[in-house]
Design a protein around this motif. Structure first.
Motif, PDB file in Angstrom:
ATOM      1  N   UNK B 607       0.889  -1.227  -0.029  1.00  0.00           N
ATOM      2  CA  UNK B 607       0.017  -0.016   0.015  1.00  0.00           C
ATOM      3  C   UNK B 607       1.095   1.273   0.044  1.00  0.00           C
ATOM      4  N   UNK B 608       0.851   1.911  -1.129  1.00  0.00           N
ATOM      5  CA  UNK B 608       1.775   2.909  -1.421  1.00  0.00           C
ATOM      6  C   UNK B 608       1.249   4.101  -1.592  1.00  0.00           C
ATOM      7  N   UNK B 609       1.942   5.103  -1.149  1.00  0.00           N
ATOM      8  CA  UNK B 609       1.368   6.695  -1.627  1.00  0.00           C
ATOM      9  C   UNK B 609       1.273   6.731  -2.957  1.00  0.00           C
ATOM     10  N   UNK B 610       0.386   7.434  -3.506  1.00  0.00           N
ATOM     11  CA  UNK B 610       0.351   7.932  -4.906  1.00  0.00           C
ATOM     12  C   UNK B 610       1.177   8.870  -5.514  1.00  0.00           C
ATOM     13  N   UNK B 611       1.781   9.353  -4.331  1.00  0.00           N
ATOM     14  CA  UNK B 611       2.944  10.513  -4.482  1.00  0.00           C
ATOM     15  C   UNK B 611       4.210   9.985  -4.265  1.00  0.00           C
ATOM     16  N   UNK B 612       4.349   8.761  -4.414  1.00  0.00           N
ATOM     17  CA  UNK B 612       5.866   8.055  -4.137  1.00  0.00           C
ATOM     18  C   UNK B 612       6.589   8.472  -5.266  1.00  0.00           C
ATOM     19  N   UNK B 613       6.004   8.354  -6.383  1.00  0.00           N
ATOM     20  CA  UNK B 613       6.892   8.640  -7.588  1.00  0.00           C
ATOM     21  C   UNK B 613       7.126   9.805  -8.294  1.00  0.00           C
ATOM     22  N   UNK B 614       6.676  10.749  -7.643  1.00  0.00           N
ATOM     23  CA  UNK B 614       6.453  11.982  -8.057  1.00  0.00           C
ATOM     24  C   UNK B 614       7.935  12.776  -8.051  1.00  0.00           C
ATOM     25  N   UNK B 615       8.711  12.373  -6.915  1.00  0.00           N
ATOM     26  CA  UNK B 615       9.874  13.146  -6.515  1.00  0.00           C
ATOM     27  C   UNK B 615      11.120  13.314  -7.513  1.00  0.00           C
ATOM     28  N   UNK B 616      10.893  12.477  -8.663  1.00  0.00           N
ATOM     29  CA  UNK B 616      11.778  12.751  -9.600  1.00  0.00           C
ATOM     30  C   UNK B 616      11.528  14.004 -10.401  1.00  0.00           C
ATOM     31  N   UNK B 617      10.363  14.628 -10.345  1.00  0.00           N
ATOM     32  CA  UNK B 617      10.089  15.843 -10.937  1.00  0.00           C
ATOM     33  C   UNK B 617      10.431  16.968 -10.091  1.00  0.00           C
ATOM     34  N   UNK B 618      10.874  17.981 -10.494  1.00  0.00           N
ATOM     35  CA  UNK B 618      11.211  19.246  -9.850  1.00  0.00           C
ATOM     36  C   UNK B 618       9.944  19.792  -9.138  1.00  0.00           C
ATOM     37  N   UNK B 619      10.057  20.284  -7.884  1.00  0.00           N
ATOM     38  CA  UNK B 619       8.689  20.662  -7.467  1.00  0.00           C
ATOM     39  C   UNK B 619       8.329  21.986  -7.843  1.00  0.00           C
ATOM     40  N   UNK B 620       7.005  21.892  -7.639  1.00  0.00           N
ATOM     41  CA  UNK B 620       6.344  23.306  -7.878  1.00  0.00           C
ATOM     42  C   UNK B 620       6.274  23.505  -9.692  1.00  0.00           C
ATOM     43  N   UNK B 621       6.666  22.444 -10.290  1.00  0.00           N
ATOM     44  CA  UNK B 621       6.255  22.415 -11.625  1.00  0.00           C
ATOM     45  C   UNK B 621       5.186  22.020 -12.220  1.00  0.00           C
ATOM     46  N   UNK B 622       4.414  22.136 -13.382  1.00  0.00           N
ATOM     47  CA  UNK B 622       3.327  21.598 -13.931  1.00  0.00           C
ATOM     48  C   UNK B 622       3.432  20.080 -13.975  1.00  0.00           C
ATOM     49  N   UNK B 623       4.872  19.549 -14.430  1.00  0.00           N
ATOM     50  CA  UNK B 623       5.004  18.154 -14.219  1.00  0.00           C
ATOM     51  C   UNK B 623       4.661  17.313 -13.164  1.00  0.00           C
ATOM     52  N   UNK B 624       5.139  17.907 -12.118  1.00  0.00           N
ATOM     53  CA  UNK B 624       4.981  17.513 -10.951  1.00  0.00           C
ATOM     54  C   UNK B 624       3.481  17.510 -10.587  1.00  0.00           C
ATOM     55  N   UNK B 625       2.880  18.406 -10.824  1.00  0.00           N
ATOM     56  CA  UNK B 625       1.345  18.587 -10.686  1.00  0.00           C
ATOM     57  C   UNK B 625       0.584  17.243 -11.287  1.00  0.00           C
ATOM     58  N   UNK B 626       1.091  17.218 -12.419  1.00  0.00           N
ATOM     59  CA  UNK B 626       0.279  16.166 -13.274  1.00  0.00           C
ATOM     60  C   UNK B 626       1.175  14.830 -13.185  1.00  0.00           C
ATOM     61  N   UNK B 627       2.109  14.716 -12.702  1.00  0.00           N
ATOM     62  CA  UNK B 627       2.910  13.442 -12.665  1.00  0.00           C
ATOM     63  C   UNK B 627       3.245  12.985 -13.972  1.00  0.00           C
ATOM     64  N   UNK B 628       3.437  13.689 -15.093  1.00  0.00           N
ATOM     65  CA  UNK B 628       3.881  13.269 -16.436  1.00  0.00           C
ATOM     66  C   UNK B 628       4.537  14.311 -16.899  1.00  0.00           C
ATOM     67  N   UNK B 629       5.594  14.197 -17.604  1.00  0.00           N
ATOM     68  CA  UNK B 629       6.262  15.262 -18.078  1.00  0.00           C
ATOM     69  C   UNK B 629       5.666  16.225 -19.134  1.00  0.00           C
ATOM     70  N   UNK B 630       5.675  17.343 -18.668  1.00  0.00           N
ATOM     71  CA  UNK B 630       4.892  18.275 -19.579  1.00  0.00           C
ATOM     72  C   UNK B 630       5.865  18.986 -20.756  1.00  0.00           C
ATOM     73  N   UNK B 631       5.332  19.341 -21.776  1.00  0.00           N
ATOM     74  CA  UNK B 631       6.109  19.678 -22.676  1.00  0.00           C
ATOM     75  C   UNK B 631       6.968  20.808 -22.265  1.00  0.00           C
ATOM     76  N   UNK B 632       8.232  20.812 -22.642  1.00  0.00           N
ATOM     77  CA  UNK B 632       9.290  21.907 -22.473  1.00  0.00           C
ATOM     78  C   UNK B 632       9.952  21.840 -21.028  1.00  0.00           C
ATOM     79  N   UNK B 633       9.539  20.730 -19.989  1.00  0.00           N
ATOM     80  CA  UNK B 633      10.117  20.465 -18.851  1.00  0.00           C
ATOM     81  C   UNK B 633      11.488  20.186 -18.815  1.00  0.00           C
ATOM     82  N   UNK B 634      12.069  20.789 -18.108  1.00  0.00           N
ATOM     83  CA  UNK B 634      13.601  20.816 -17.825  1.00  0.00           C
ATOM     84  C   UNK B 634      14.107  19.979 -16.838  1.00  0.00           C
TER      85      UNK B 634
END
Lengths: 418, 1024
Positions: B607-634
């Motif tokens: 039983x894991x948190x759904x936020x477990x795998x989000x940490x590889x995105x930079x915090x505060x970014x759109x990609x982090x919010x969506x949990x997918x790489x947004x276009x233009x994500x650096x």
């Protein structure tokens, strides 16, 4: 950054669109409508919606969705904060921000939006600057404009835009120089069934209305600045001075603005000024339930509690209520199941109460949760955290301004679980 | 005026009447749609008329209505020609609305849009910075590929504008041009590089934005500006702050080594988090490891801290993510308080902030533990907020607080919001697995919920209990029995399937119940959900293997039902199970292992948190919010093992700055100290000596001004420009003469200072002038732009020269003249306007410039080909020619569709100059430096009436494009100019002597042009 903006009303009509780059077809909003349908309630529409080619970031205020279309990665808070700033600006310009008002002033709205963003990046968001570029419509000005043929659009770059105090315009003149400060505190609390506090926090703001000639430099000091350990400032406040001396030193913007907001967190003890005695029960067998609440003052420091309203969302099983208030008026909406009771002032000698019965759906089992009671109230002349302004001084100008400080405590998100 | 508006009212009233009439007829006409359409046309007709009228009020009203149409998303493109005509309107509001229209439709009507370009080109030269800026804004927003070169030039020029506001707009224009034509990237990067050096806080945010969009990988451009950006950050406007902080986060991750020590686990020294004394912490850090933080790394962390107090949520979040990604873990604690404060904000802000807190709280629990109660859920919160809060509460749960949390969860389970109640049940399950002490309590609690009246709650409980039981191989016979009973009442498919699976898995532990359950479900098989059917099949198979005596027939019955099920999944499963468990001759070796296959030990679900795998995105970014790489994500890079050379960030202390020291305050004691760290030094001292400073209130104001000193010189904008020019020149000459001679330097400084104060700058700036001066010098050095202020021409002679006579041009005639304007195509070019006339009675098509025969170094910017010129028509185009400060002829071919004509332009020497505004004092100083070889003079003899000052002035400016220098003496006239190509000064003096003689003196580095000019001026002045 921000590609386009769509304004959508509660019935799902796009009544304004503005593009800062190439035009994005309004059909992109279909994704938004889809999400809106799924969410059932406006409040639950996710603020960020991905679509195949764009991202839709929205805020919901005044029953209007402000939907921004984004194409590439951008900090979502950047866009959200900006959209809120747009709404604030509209409110500032027109008094209210509603669909008819925006439609009536569509040209001003467009001009303002044009100045606020360039290529999707914020250009001028400070209301003092915007108002110099595009003057807000007033009846007088409209009349003058039609007669003299002058316009609402300024032809000079506002001086603030370039100066080190971009929030203040130059050449401000008043005959009566006055500076008013309102210390307003809101109590957010959750009180449990037995009346003990689960969590309580104070959210305070100091709103200012400063009408001073020239370039005044103000300092505001507090009797007990220690209380303010978690604050956010208007950009005009000199941070270093606060850090070292705990004094607010600033050149104020002209007119109304929020000087600072602060947060007294749950770790500190917060005085709860009211209590609610309640007795709400559903019996399994009968189709009648008992409902009884009494509101009374607790730690009020000798001040009266005013403007009390009690609201509660009752379970679906409740068909109707027959209640008798000892004071004030109450309404119950059988469709939304919302009970609201406008109590008014609390007289400690004679506590206000609301008593009566609820008629329940016959045959249905009793609801398993008692409703939560939300409370609104106001206490004048009191900052519940104990914050006190010591003095206000003005430098840089010669005249003597009129100064005033007002305190007020209000209920924020104040909930009593039953 | 009032009669005007009245007249207009009448007019519009008339329009409405016709409209009504139209609509009335349309109802009669058979096709309503057509009628509607035509009425639309009619309306636009009406607007067109209003736009053509010569009353501004009518035009304005029409434009307002058109903007209203655009706002509603109605198509107004057919009005384009009528609207564009008003682009040069004097009325600023009409103009603005035309701009709005143009930006919206130019892309669709590119050809017509070109008509407006010249207006903007003119406006780019306007003395009003707002007009320059808005012209640039609109010019760059017109997405018409043909004008890319014009945009490029405009941006180049604007990036060197004196007004920071115009430069800010130039930075925005860079992005627009880049998206229009990515091939311009290299050129744009050059401009970005230049603008990055800009010291104005107004420009910083916009140029970093352009950097992020155009060349985010060119991290090398940042090095030299890193410290400046860090120091300016607090004063940049809030939106710029967000962008800069994000960029600097990425920068820091590539340039500094990790401040996190090895094996810094989740629970790193938690006590340190709340230690407010930073010093102590730093000491402790140093004791523990040899790591020392790069001072630049520290600078960034320290300078962003005050921004946590910003009122803008985006800024606070940006700082928070910066601390999270680059600060030592022991210091990141300070961000939690600010983030929690944001939770009071609007719903949307809460949503994003909570998401980020959720990710943070998984990795570093300690940070948010003290704020546990701030995440308690209110019944009025929207569901999505509730669920996020719940997520955070789960992440924060530990042995100490779990009992409080469970009590809180109990309330939530009873919530009327069922989606939230279900989420709470899952949360309880997760708590039970992560904190073993309470797993029994949780399980009991969940079992109690099984008797809840709400089905969703029960179903969710069943699913969670199933998972919990699977994880704990201990006997839980009672619970299973209880759940078996539930099967009669519960209808939610997932729950039923879960119960069946549980019974099948534990069929040997409940030998009596299991077959009975199978019997009951066999009866209802056909009406079950697919999910449940699959589990019935599984249960049957498992029982067949363990207890075939009782269940053989039942299982076969079920398998037969499954064989003819509508769902192919179920038919497949049936076939598979039958082959596996029912022994027959065909079944191979596999059936022997059937029991092992079905009743194998299954791994428990995590039983894991759904936020477990989000940490590889930079915090505060759109990609982090969506949990997918947004276009233009650096991507945020990992810390380098070894830090790259930190000296790249050193900004060389410019020689001159050293030279100033004896004159200025003895400030730079140690030459090692970096240039930009100056203000930082001040900051430190002001912090430490705060007591003394607090003595007077006004001092702190000064303090702030000191911070701004970097841009104060520029901020004064137009008014201060003159003084800036003076300063720049002083700097240039000081450099030209090399080191030493500090006395002279002193004098110059005095000069520039006095000119500063005379041009009306505020005293506060003067106070910090020693600072600002040295900085502005470094700027002028590094940017090496010509600072000499070009003034408007005093006089523009209307004289035209023949370029091509109509006889030799087969009817095409061309004349040229020098408009004496700075050229828009390049600042080293002289602008020449060519007027083409068609004197034939046929169209001349495709007029363009053919082959060019230019002397070495000369350049020419040609006009865009003219498609056709009507008979008797005329058109004026402008070209730019860089004559390299010589009077050599520029030869080129003027071609039409059929013919080519060779033509020449030879500039009079007076046109190779641009006038310069200068004070008498400056003039004398400059003249003093241009003596000896650089001076040519002659004596003129003429009648006294020719020596009236107005006559001299008229004569001189007629010959040469020079500026008049105000003179204190009646008998001396001075004129100043600079050459267009090299920018060398050209100083002309006419000194009247006794009798009818005068002395004409020319001082210039360009002696050749000087003597030519002298030769030209002499006859002009002496003739009567």
């Amino acid at each position: 950054m921000i590609h386009s903006l769509f304004l959508i009303n509660s019935s799902g009509d796009i009544f304004l669109e503005k593009h800062w780059k190439s035009v994005v077809s309004r059909s992109v909003c279909d994704y938004f409508f889809e999400a809106q349908e799924r969410a059932t309630e406006a409040e639950n529409v996710p603020p960020v919606i991905p679509t195949p080619h764009h991202y839709l970031l929205s805020v919901y205020r005044h029953k209007i969705f402000f939907v921004a279309v984004i194409q590439t990665e951008v900090p979502p808070l950047f866009v959200i904060e900006f959209l809120h700033r747009v709404v604030d600006t509209f409110q500032d310009y027109f008094g209210v921000c509603s669909e008819p008002v925006i439609k009536d002033n569509v040209v001003v709205v467009y001009e303002v939006l044009e100045e606020m963003l360039d290529n999707g990046f914020p250009l001028a968001t400070e209301s003092n600057i915007l108002k110099e570029l595009i003057k807000p419509p007033t009846i007088l000005r409209t009349v003058v404009n039609t007669i003299t043929g002058s316009t609402n659009v300024g032809d000079q770059l506002p001086t603030g835009q370039l100066s080190v105090v971009p929030w203040r315009r130059t050449g401000v003149k008043y005959t009566n120089n006055e500076a008013y400060f309102d210390v307003i505190e809101e109590i957010d609390a959750i009180i449990d069934k037995s009346g003990s506090t689960i969590t309580a926090e104070i959210q305070g703001v100091i709103d200012a209305c400063v009408k001073l000639t020239g370039m005044p430099d103000l300092t505001l000091s507090f009797m007990n600045p220690r209380l303010l350990d978690d604050v956010s400032f208007h950009p005009c406040v000199r941070f270093k001075r606060w850090e070292s001396e705990r004094i607010l030193s600033f050149i104020p913007p002209d007119g109304n603005f929020r000087l600072l907001s602060y947060h007294v967190s749950a770790q500190n003890l917060v005085a709860i000024p009211v209590y609610v005695k309640h007795n709400i029960s559903f019996r399994d067998s009968s189709s009648l339930g008992r409902f009884e609440i009494t509101v009374g003052p607790k730690q009020t420091m000798g001040k009266t509690i005013e403007g009390v309203t009690v609201t509660s969302q009752l379970p679906r099983g409740v068909l109707n209520m027959s209640l008798v208030p000892s004071q004030g008026a109450h309404t119950f909406d059988p469709v939304t199941k919302m009970l609201s009771w406008d109590v008014g002032k609390i007289n400690p000698q004679k506590l206000p109460s609301l008593k009566g019965t609820m008629s329940l759906q016959a045959g249905a089992s009793k609801p398993d949760e008692n409703p939560t009671i939300n409370l609104q109230f106001k206490i004048q002349q009191l900052a519940i955290s104990g914050l006190k302004v010591n003095r206000l001084d003005m430098y840089g100008e010669k005249y003597k301004p009129f100064k005033g400080i007002k305190y007020m405590t209000k209920a924020g998100k104040f909930q009593v679980r039953t | 005026m009032s009669s005007n508006s009245f007249a207009y009212n009448e007019q519009s009233g008339g329009g409405e009447a016709t409209e009504l009439g139209q609509e009335a007829t349309s109802t009669i006409s058979p096709s309503g749609a057509f009628g509607l359409f035509s009425s639309d046309m009619k309306k636009n007709e009406d607007l067109k008329q209003m736009l053509e009228s010569n009353k501004d009020s009518a035009k304005l009203d029409a434009m307002k209505r058109i903007v209203g149409m655009i706002a509603k998303g109605k198509n107004a493109s057919e009005l384009f020609p009528a609207v564009v005509k008003n682009v040069a309107s004097k009325n600023i509001e009409i103009k603005k609305l035309v701009y709005v229209y143009l930006v919206r439709y130019a892309e669709e009507q590119q050809d017509l849009a070109l008509l407006s370009i010249s207006t903007f080109q003119r406006a780019l030269k306007d003395p009003n910075q707002l007009i320059r800026a808005s012209a640039l804004r609109v010019l760059s927003s017109i997405r018409v590929p043909i004008i890319v070169p014009i945009m490029m030039l405009a941006i180049k020029e604007a990036s060197a504008d004196l007004s920071p506001y115009v430069r800010k707009n130039a930075a925005h224009a860079i992005q627009k041009l880049y998206s229009l034509d990515p091939e311009q990237k290299e050129m744009l990067i050059e401009i970005i590089e230049k603008l990055l050096k800009d010291k104005s806080t107004l420009v910083a945010g916009s140029v970093v934005m352009a950097f992020e969009e155009v060349c985010p990988d060119r991290i090398d451009l940042i090095h030299k500006n890193y410290r400046k950006l860090c120091n300016l950050l607090v004063d940049v406007e809030e939106w710029g702050q967000v962008v800069i902080i994000h960029m600097l986060t990425r920068y820091a991750r590539t340039q500094f080594v990790s401040p996190w020590k090895e094996g810094d686990g989740l629970e790193d020294n938690e006590k340190d988090f709340y230690d407010s004394d930073e010093e102590q912490k730093e000491k402790a850090d140093k004791r523990k490891r040899p790591y020392t933080m790069d001072p630049d790394h520290r600078l960034l962390i320290r300078n962003t801290k005050p921004l946590l107090q910003s009122r803008n949520a985006a800024v606070v979040m940006a700082v928070a993510q910066l601390y999270w990604h680059i600060a030592p873990k022991s210091e990141a604690g300070i961000i939690s308080k600010s983030l929690v404060r944001l939770l009071r904000s609007n719903r949307e802000v809460q949503y994003i902030v909570l998401q980020n807190i959720a990710t943070m709280s998984i990795q570093r629990k300690g940070m948010f533990e003290p704020y546990l109660k701030s995440f308690y859920v209110r019944s009025t919160d929207p569901t999505m907020i509730k669920i996020l809060k719940l997520e955070i509460l789960t992440n924060l749960a530990n042995e100490a607080n779990i009992s409080t949390l469970l009590r809180e969860f109990q309330t939530y389970v009873k919530s009327q919001d069922k989606q939230f109640a279900a989420a709470t049940i899952q949360t309880i399950g997760r708590c039970a697995t992560s904190i073993t002490e309470v797993s029994d309590t949780c399980l009991n609690g969940l079992v109690c919920l099984l008797s809840n009246r709400d089905e969703i709650v029960v179903a969710e409980s069943v699913v969670v209990i199933k998972k919990l039981l699977q994880m704990q191989p201990i006997q839980h016979g009672e619970i299973i029995k209880h759940m078996a009973k539930l099967l009669d009442s519960i209808t939610v498919p997932v729950a039923r399937a879960s119960i069946l699976w549980l019974i099948g898995e534990n069929c040997e532990r409940v030998p009596k119940i299991a077959p009975d359950v199978l019997r009951k479900t066999a009866k209802s098989f056909t009406s079950e959900d697919d999910l449940v059917k699959l589990q019935i099949l599984n249960l049957g198979a498992k029982l067949y293997l363990t207890n075939s005596k009782q269940t053989k027939l039942l299982t076969q019955y079920i398998l037969n039902l499954g064989k003819y099920d509508q769902n192919y999944d179920i038919r497949d499963r049936t076939r598979f199970i039958r082959q596996l468990i029912v022994p027959n001759e065909k079944s191979g070796a596999l059936s022997k292992y059937a029991k092992k296959i079905f009743l194998a030990q299954k791994p428990a679900p995590l039983l894991e948190s759904p936020f477990k795998d989000r940490d590889h995105f930079q915090l505060g970014t759109l990609s982090h919010t969506l949990n997918t790489k947004a276009t233009g994500y650096l991507e945020l890079s990992n810390w380098p093992e070894v830090a790259p050379d930190p000296s790249v960030r050193n900004v060389e202390v410019i020689e001159l700055a050293k030279e100033w020291t004896p004159a200025g305050k003895a400030k730079k004691e140690n030459p090692d100290e970096k240039f930009y760290s100056e203000s930082e030094e001040e900051e430190d001292s002001s912090e430490s000596s705060s007591d003394s400073e607090s003595a007077s209130g006004s001092e702190s104001g000064e303090d702030e001004e000191e911070d701004h000193s970097g841009d104060s010189g520029e901020d004064s904008g137009e008014s201060g420009s003159e003084s800036e020019a003076g300063k720049g020149r002083a700097a240039k000459h000081a450099k030209a003469r090399g080191k030493g001679d500090s006395k002279d330097v002193d004098k110059e400084k005095e000069n520039s200072k006095s000119s500063e104060s005379s041009s009306g700058e505020s005293s506060s700036i003067e106070e910090s002038s020693s600072d600002s001066e040295s900085e502005s010098e470094s700027e002028s050095e590094s940017e090496s732009r010509t600072i000499t202020k070009v003034s408007t021409p005093v006089f523009v002679p209307g004289k035209t020269h023949v370029l091509l006579h109509r006889m030799s041009g087969k009817g095409l005639a061309a004349h040229y003249f020098f408009p004496r304007q700075p050229c828009i195509f390049g600042d080293k070019m002289v602008s020449v306007q060519i007027t083409l006339n068609n004197t034939t009675d046929q169209k001349i098509e495709n007029i363009h410039v053919g082959g060019k025969k230019l002397p070495m170094g000369m350049q020419m910017h040609v006009f865009n080909p003219i498609e056709s010129l009507e008979p008797a028509g005329s058109i004026t185009v402008s070209v730019g020619i860089d004559f390299c400060d010589s009077t050599q002829t520029a030869s080129f071919q003027l071609c039409t569709k059929d013919d080519c004509f060779s033509v020449n332009i030879q500039p009079p020497v007076g046109e190779l100059l641009l006038p310069v505004a200068m004070s008498e004092k400056d003039f004398k100083k400059e003249q003093g430096m241009l003596s000896g070889m650089n001076e040519t003079s002659t004596t003129i003899i003429a009648a006294p009436q020719n020596f009236a000052s107005s006559v001299i002035l008229q004569k001189v400016v007629n010959v040469a494009n020079v500026g008049v220098v105000p003179s204190g003496q009646d008998n001396v006239h001075r004129f100043a100019a600079k050459t267009v190509h090299s920018g060398s000064l050209m100083l002309v003096t006419v000194e009247l002597k006794e009798g009818s003689t005068a002395q004409l003196i020319i001082n210039t580095e360009k002696t050749v042009i000087g003597s030519v000019l002298l030769r030209e001026l002499k006859p002009v002045l002496s003739q009567g």
